[in-house]
Design a protein around this motif. Structure first.
Motif: not given
Ligand SMILES: [Zn+2]
Length: 177
Positions: A101-102, A109-110, A144-147, A154-156
């Motif tokens: 989640g984000c 939720g991905i 996730h945060e480094i992304d 996370m959509l990417d």
């Protein structure tokens, strides 16, 4: 301390690469405090500076004292980390798929495949360099945060079709704050 507005995708700041931090002063530490307050206020386990409109390579993380992927969503004890200019030195060959989640991608939720463990080099809030190994939910949260600070959400990880659908849903249900 101030609770900051969290940007919602799609937003240009969320798709912009953040800059390296070179000055470790009180203003930086204030931003870290504000980001931490914002993360706690929104029940997040991690927050990247891009998400609050600051284009610096800064991450705050607190998953509490349970590092399992299926942990209690409300950690009892706090275990706060500040990662400034984080660089991944090593990731494990072992990968795990887990639904994330984000705060910037509400209502979604991905499932994302990520390395189970990693070694991270980073600066703390005083500019001191540290190297540490992370596993479990901490490793996942860091990746996730480094992304985020690299301008990725996370959509990417979705196909274009699924991403467009998710973005439309978010725009319909969550007005940008
Ligand atoms: Zn996120």
């Amino acid at each position: 301390m101030t609770v900051l507005n969290v940007l919602i995708a799609p937003h240009s700041t969320l798709s912009t690469k953040a800059a390296v931090v070179t000055v470790f002063d009180d203003a930086l530490r204030q931003q870290l405090n504000d980001m931490t307050e914002t993360m706690y206020a929104d029940n997040g386990i991690g927050l990247a500076a891009n998400q609050v409109g600051i284009l610096k390579r800064i991450i705050v993380m607190d998953i509490g004292d349970d590092n399992s992927l299926t942990r209690d969503p409300n950690p009892i004890k706090q275990k706060l980390f500040y990662f400034i200019n984080p660089e991944i030195e090593w990731t494990s060959d072992e990968k795990v798929v887990f639904e994330e989640g984000c705060l910037s991608v509400p209502g979604q939720g991905i499932p994302v495949e990520r390395s189970a463990s990693l070694r991270l080099r980073y600066h703390d809030e005083t500019g001191k360099e540290k190297t540490e190994t992370f596993h479990g939910l901490q490793a996942r949260c860091i990746l996730h945060e480094i992304d985020h600070i690299n301008g990725k959400t996370m959509l990417d990880y979705l196909s274009k079709l699924k991403k467009d659908l998710a973005v439309r849903k978010i725009m319909k249900h969550y007005s940008s704050r």
